[in-house]
Design a protein around this motif. Structure first.
Motif, PDB file in Angstrom:
ATOM      1  N   THR A 166      19.417  53.640  34.357  1.00  0.00           N
ATOM      2  CA  THR A 166      18.215  52.799  34.294  1.00  0.00           C
ATOM      3  C   THR A 166      18.616  51.338  34.522  1.00  0.00           C
ATOM      4  OG1 THR A 166      18.294  52.532  31.888  1.00  0.00           O
ATOM      5  CG2 THR A 166      16.986  54.378  32.759  1.00  0.00           C
ATOM      6  N   LEU A 167      17.617  50.525  34.885  1.00  0.00           N
ATOM      7  CA  LEU A 167      17.877  49.191  35.430  1.00  0.00           C
ATOM      8  C   LEU A 167      17.677  48.052  34.443  1.00  0.00           C
ATOM      9  CD1 LEU A 167      15.949  49.641  38.822  1.00  0.00           C
ATOM     10  CD2 LEU A 167      18.363  50.132  38.336  1.00  0.00           C
ATOM     11  N   GLY A 168      17.586  48.370  33.147  1.00  0.00           N
ATOM     12  CA  GLY A 168      17.332  47.315  32.163  1.00  0.00           C
ATOM     13  C   GLY A 168      15.840  47.157  31.949  1.00  0.00           C
ATOM     14  N   ARG A 169      15.485  46.635  30.766  1.00  0.00           N
ATOM     15  CA  ARG A 169      14.058  46.531  30.416  1.00  0.00           C
ATOM     16  C   ARG A 169      13.297  45.734  31.476  1.00  0.00           C
ATOM     17  NH1 ARG A 169      12.577  48.467  25.514  1.00  0.00           N
ATOM     18  NH2 ARG A 169      10.730  48.887  26.758  1.00  0.00           N
ATOM     19  N   GLY A 170      12.133  46.226  31.811  1.00  0.00           N
ATOM     20  CA  GLY A 170      11.335  45.584  32.858  1.00  0.00           C
ATOM     21  C   GLY A 170      11.788  45.933  34.262  1.00  0.00           C
ATOM     22  N   GLY A 171      12.684  46.905  34.367  1.00  0.00           N
ATOM     23  CA  GLY A 171      13.335  47.192  35.649  1.00  0.00           C
ATOM     24  C   GLY A 171      12.448  47.766  36.745  1.00  0.00           C
ATOM     25  N   SER A 172      11.240  48.204  36.394  1.00  0.00           N
ATOM     26  CA  SER A 172      10.356  48.723  37.448  1.00  0.00           C
ATOM     27  C   SER A 172       9.997  47.645  38.466  1.00  0.00           C
ATOM     28  CB  SER A 172       9.074  49.287  36.846  1.00  0.00           C
ATOM     29  OG  SER A 172       9.383  50.366  35.990  1.00  0.00           O
ATOM     30  N   ASP A 173       9.964  46.392  38.017  1.00  0.00           N
ATOM     31  CA  ASP A 173       9.719  45.294  38.966  1.00  0.00           C
ATOM     32  C   ASP A 173      10.795  45.285  40.044  1.00  0.00           C
ATOM     33  OD1 ASP A 173       7.572  44.372  37.417  1.00  0.00           O
ATOM     34  OD2 ASP A 173       8.848  43.024  36.255  1.00  0.00           O
ATOM     35  N   THR A 174      12.033  45.470  39.610  1.00  0.00           N
ATOM     36  CA  THR A 174      13.143  45.432  40.565  1.00  0.00           C
ATOM     37  C   THR A 174      13.092  46.638  41.500  1.00  0.00           C
ATOM     38  OG1 THR A 174      14.455  44.134  39.035  1.00  0.00           O
ATOM     39  CG2 THR A 174      15.666  45.304  40.754  1.00  0.00           C
ATOM     40  N   THR A 175      12.728  47.802  40.963  1.00  0.00           N
ATOM     41  CA  THR A 175      12.539  48.965  41.838  1.00  0.00           C
ATOM     42  C   THR A 175      11.542  48.628  42.944  1.00  0.00           C
ATOM     43  OG1 THR A 175      12.828  50.459  39.947  1.00  0.00           O
ATOM     44  CG2 THR A 175      11.805  51.385  41.933  1.00  0.00           C
ATOM     45  N   ALA A 176      10.421  48.035  42.558  1.00  0.00           N
ATOM     46  CA  ALA A 176       9.357  47.749  43.522  1.00  0.00           C
ATOM     47  C   ALA A 176       9.831  46.764  44.593  1.00  0.00           C
ATOM     48  CB  ALA A 176       8.130  47.210  42.797  1.00  0.00           C
ATOM     49  N   VAL A 177      10.507  45.708  44.166  1.00  0.00           N
ATOM     50  CA  VAL A 177      10.946  44.698  45.130  1.00  0.00           C
ATOM     51  C   VAL A 177      12.021  45.277  46.051  1.00  0.00           C
ATOM     52  CG1 VAL A 177      11.994  42.432  45.410  1.00  0.00           C
ATOM     53  CG2 VAL A 177      10.350  42.805  43.580  1.00  0.00           C
ATOM     54  N   ALA A 178      12.928  46.068  45.490  1.00  0.00           N
ATOM     55  CA  ALA A 178      13.976  46.669  46.315  1.00  0.00           C
ATOM     56  C   ALA A 178      13.359  47.590  47.367  1.00  0.00           C
ATOM     57  CB  ALA A 178      14.962  47.442  45.441  1.00  0.00           C
ATOM     58  N   LEU A 179      12.339  48.335  46.968  1.00  0.00           N
ATOM     59  CA  LEU A 179      11.688  49.217  47.945  1.00  0.00           C
ATOM     60  C   LEU A 179      10.945  48.405  48.999  1.00  0.00           C
ATOM     61  CD1 LEU A 179      10.366  52.133  45.713  1.00  0.00           C
ATOM     62  CD2 LEU A 179      12.173  52.222  47.438  1.00  0.00           C
ATOM     63  N   ALA A 180      10.277  47.339  48.571  1.00  0.00           N
ATOM     64  CA  ALA A 180       9.569  46.497  49.544  1.00  0.00           C
ATOM     65  C   ALA A 180      10.561  45.956  50.566  1.00  0.00           C
ATOM     66  CB  ALA A 180       8.836  45.360  48.836  1.00  0.00           C
ATOM     67  N   ALA A 181      11.742  45.529  50.083  1.00  0.00           N
ATOM     68  CA  ALA A 181      12.762  45.006  51.005  1.00  0.00           C
ATOM     69  C   ALA A 181      13.254  46.106  51.933  1.00  0.00           C
ATOM     70  CB  ALA A 181      13.927  44.417  50.209  1.00  0.00           C
ATOM     71  N   ALA A 182      13.563  47.262  51.365  1.00  0.00           N
ATOM     72  CA  ALA A 182      14.140  48.345  52.172  1.00  0.00           C
ATOM     73  C   ALA A 182      13.138  48.910  53.168  1.00  0.00           C
ATOM     74  CB  ALA A 182      14.650  49.453  51.254  1.00  0.00           C
ATOM     75  N   LEU A 183      11.871  48.911  52.807  1.00  0.00           N
ATOM     76  CA  LEU A 183      10.840  49.479  53.685  1.00  0.00           C
ATOM     77  C   LEU A 183      10.256  48.430  54.620  1.00  0.00           C
ATOM     78  CD1 LEU A 183       8.943  51.603  50.979  1.00  0.00           C
ATOM     79  CD2 LEU A 183      10.524  52.471  52.722  1.00  0.00           C
ATOM     80  N   GLY A 184      10.721  47.189  54.502  1.00  0.00           N
ATOM     81  CA  GLY A 184      10.199  46.125  55.353  1.00  0.00           C
ATOM     82  C   GLY A 184       8.743  45.802  55.057  1.00  0.00           C
ATOM     83  N   ALA A 185       8.348  45.921  53.781  1.00  0.00           N
ATOM     84  CA  ALA A 185       6.938  45.742  53.445  1.00  0.00           C
ATOM     85  C   ALA A 185       6.498  44.275  53.471  1.00  0.00           C
ATOM     86  CB  ALA A 185       6.641  46.345  52.070  1.00  0.00           C
ATOM     87  N   GLY A 186       7.415  43.355  53.287  1.00  0.00           N
ATOM     88  CA  GLY A 186       7.026  41.938  53.352  1.00  0.00           C
ATOM     89  C   GLY A 186       6.342  41.443  52.091  1.00  0.00           C
ATOM     90  N   ILE A 187       5.391  42.218  51.571  1.00  0.00           N
ATOM     91  CA  ILE A 187       4.682  41.834  50.350  1.00  0.00           C
ATOM     92  C   ILE A 187       4.836  42.935  49.317  1.00  0.00           C
ATOM     93  CG2 ILE A 187       2.383  41.483  49.335  1.00  0.00           C
ATOM     94  CD1 ILE A 187       1.548  40.157  51.912  1.00  0.00           C
ATOM     95  N   CYS A 188       5.024  42.523  48.083  1.00  0.00           N
ATOM     96  CA  CYS A 188       5.082  43.475  46.982  1.00  0.00           C
ATOM     97  C   CYS A 188       4.041  43.041  45.958  1.00  0.00           C
ATOM     98  CB  CYS A 188       6.483  43.449  46.367  1.00  0.00           C
ATOM     99  SG  CYS A 188       6.696  44.597  45.013  1.00  0.00           S
ATOM    100  N   GLU A 189       3.087  43.915  45.676  1.00  0.00           N
ATOM    101  CA  GLU A 189       2.038  43.577  44.718  1.00  0.00           C
ATOM    102  C   GLU A 189       2.427  44.082  43.340  1.00  0.00           C
ATOM    103  OE1 GLU A 189      -1.809  44.883  46.556  1.00  0.00           O
ATOM    104  OE2 GLU A 189      -1.801  42.695  46.713  1.00  0.00           O
ATOM    105  N   ILE A 190       2.402  43.175  42.361  1.00  0.00           N
ATOM    106  CA  ILE A 190       2.764  43.523  40.989  1.00  0.00           C
ATOM    107  C   ILE A 190       1.490  43.495  40.161  1.00  0.00           C
ATOM    108  CG2 ILE A 190       4.148  42.855  38.985  1.00  0.00           C
ATOM    109  CD1 ILE A 190       6.080  43.361  41.178  1.00  0.00           C
ATOM    110  N   TYR A 191       0.971  44.670  39.830  1.00  0.00           N
ATOM    111  CA  TYR A 191      -0.253  44.753  39.039  1.00  0.00           C
ATOM    112  C   TYR A 191       0.111  44.810  37.564  1.00  0.00           C
ATOM    113  CZ  TYR A 191      -2.937  45.655  43.249  1.00  0.00           C
ATOM    114  OH  TYR A 191      -3.540  45.537  44.473  1.00  0.00           O
ATOM    115  N   THR A 192      -0.545  43.931  36.772  1.00  0.00           N
ATOM    116  CA  THR A 192      -0.141  43.810  35.383  1.00  0.00           C
ATOM    117  C   THR A 192      -1.360  43.544  34.499  1.00  0.00           C
ATOM    118  OG1 THR A 192       1.329  42.559  33.911  1.00  0.00           O
ATOM    119  CG2 THR A 192       0.447  41.373  35.801  1.00  0.00           C
TER     120      THR A 192
END
Ligand code: ASP
Ligand code: MG
Length: 417
Positions: A166-192
């Motif tokens: 696991t990636l440390g507390r709050g780590g889902s944010d990092t999962t999302a950004v890493a995927l956005a980078a790897a998939l070339g998404a350009g934008i990552c929306e963080i719903y909170t």
């Protein structure tokens, strides 16, 4: 010596060329707390798919379930084995993703949930605080090519030794950004559960304003200063890979806060982005040890050191309250003189405009002096002034600085940027 440490970020390699129209939407624990909320998230993902996007959802565990799992582990074991702890706490995100996939299928779109490992999130071997070393996005691309909405369990990956991490507390944010980078998404929306990033915590400063835009560097300082909206590492990842972040509410429509490259217009009217605070740091004072030795040992014990100050009579550093046992272990082993204070809080004024405007420090200290507050420790970066003050003074200091820098005015929002 006076530095704020941030973790370095590895390169992300994706094994596929980026495709247009990919969106990564991350939903936090409150957003998926309960079946109705999960169905609401499913509707949002389906709506994005129906607009023609390739849609990846990254979900956190439902509500407080990660906390509950950690508490359960401690009921069974005084010091849960880190590998087993990761096996346990990675489950929470799987639950959210599988349930969301079921709800999406009922809405007439196809969805597939994936664990971090299935999604190709490869990490180093550090249990409970792993770092992503690579994203192998092939399987996600295949599912997207098939028209599916892909749900990826946040906060977890598979290590280079094939273990669940696991990636440390709050780590889902990092999962999302890493995927956005790897998939070339350009934008990552963080719903909170908040509407964006505010000029201060609205519970302390009711007049605080929602910022339209902050720079990556400001957000890094604000996250290090206690703004809880994003995991620090995710912001660094976003900056290094040029992923624009949009932090917004799951429960309301309308724009949130953009975290993005610096733009002159952002700083024209509002050179300060906000006042943040944290009461979750311990401040250590250590004598009789070389800095190189001390910080090498602390790093090896995974202590996340923030502020470091070195002067003639010793070294002062701060670290999260949660790292206290690890830090004490190191200091004990080194056999040095040390003391720790947990009666201090950190109040930070952050703003990219500080670099080019003299007088910010003077105004900060004058404001605190008027309240009769004398900071115990002050540290600065080109865009931050952080003051450690008594815990009882934290809220007064935040409110007074917010007022002194006129962050309650409409201009503070940077709506023009
Ligand atoms: N569920 C994990 C946590 O509570 C990860 C996350 O929510 O980002 O820390
Ligand atoms: Mg979070």
């Amino acid at each position: 010596m006076n530095v704020t440490e941030f973790e370095s970020v590895p390169a992300v390699s994706s094994d596929e060329a980026p495709r247009v129209g990919t969106v990564v939407m991350k939903f936090g624990g409150t957003s998926v707390a309960g079946p109705e909320r999960l169905k609401n998230v499913a509707r949002r993902l389906v709506a994005a798919r129906e607009e023609g996007n390739r849609v990846v959802g990254v979900l956190s565990a439902m509500g407080d379930s990660t906390d509950d799992l950690i508490a359960l582990a401690h009921e069974v074991s005084a010091a849960p084995h880190p590998r087993e702890l990761d096996m346990l706490i990675s489950v929470g995100e799987r639950i959210s993703c599988s349930l969301a996939a079921m709800a999406i299928n009922d809405l007439g779109q196809e969805a597939i949930s994936l664990t971090g490992s299935q999604a190709g999130i490869v990490t180093d071997t550090t249990h409970t605080k792993a770092k992503i070393v690579e994203v192998r996005a092939r399987r996600i691309h295949e599912a997207l090519d098939d028209g599916k909405i892909v749900l990826v369990a946040g906060f977890q990956g598979v290590s280079t030794a094939f273990e669940v991490t696991t990636l440390g507390r709050g780590g889902s944010d990092t999962t999302a950004v890493a995927l956005a980078a790897a998939l070339g998404a350009g934008i990552c929306e963080i719903y909170t559960d908040v509407e964006g990033v505010f000029t201060a915590d609205p519970r302390i400063v009711p007049q605080a304003r929602k910022l339209h835009a902050v720079t990556y560097d400001e957000m890094l300082e604000m996250a290090a200063g206690g703004a809880r909206v994003l995991q620090l590492r995710s912001v660094e990842f976003a900056r290094n890979h040029g992923v624009r972040l949009h932090v917004r509410s799951t429960f309301a429509d309308g724009p949130g806060t953009w975290i993005t490259e610096e733009d002159e217009r952002m700083l024209e009217k509002a050179m300060i982005s906000g006042v943040t605070h944290t009461t979750e740091e311990t401040v250590y004072r250590v004598g009789g040890v070389a800095a190189a030795t001390l910080f090498a040992e602390l790093a090896a014990a995974q202590v996340n050191v923030d502020t470091i100050l070195q002067s003639g009579d010793g070294i002062v550093f701060s670290a999260p309250v949660g790292d206290r046992a690890a830090a004490e272990g190191v200091l004990g082993r080194l056999g040095v003189d040390w003391s720790a204070r947990d009666d201090l809080g950190k109040v930070s004024l952050v703003g990219a405009g500080m670099r080019s405007h003299p007088g910010i420090a003077a105004k900060t200290f004058a404001t605190l002096e008027r309240l009769g507050i004398e900071p115990e420790i002050v540290t600065t970066s080109p865009i931050k002034i952080a003051c450690y003050v008594g815990l009882d003074d934290v809220e007064r200091a935040v409110a007074a600085l917010h007022d002194a820098f006129e962050l309650d005015r409409p201009e503070a929002e940077r709506a023009h940027a």
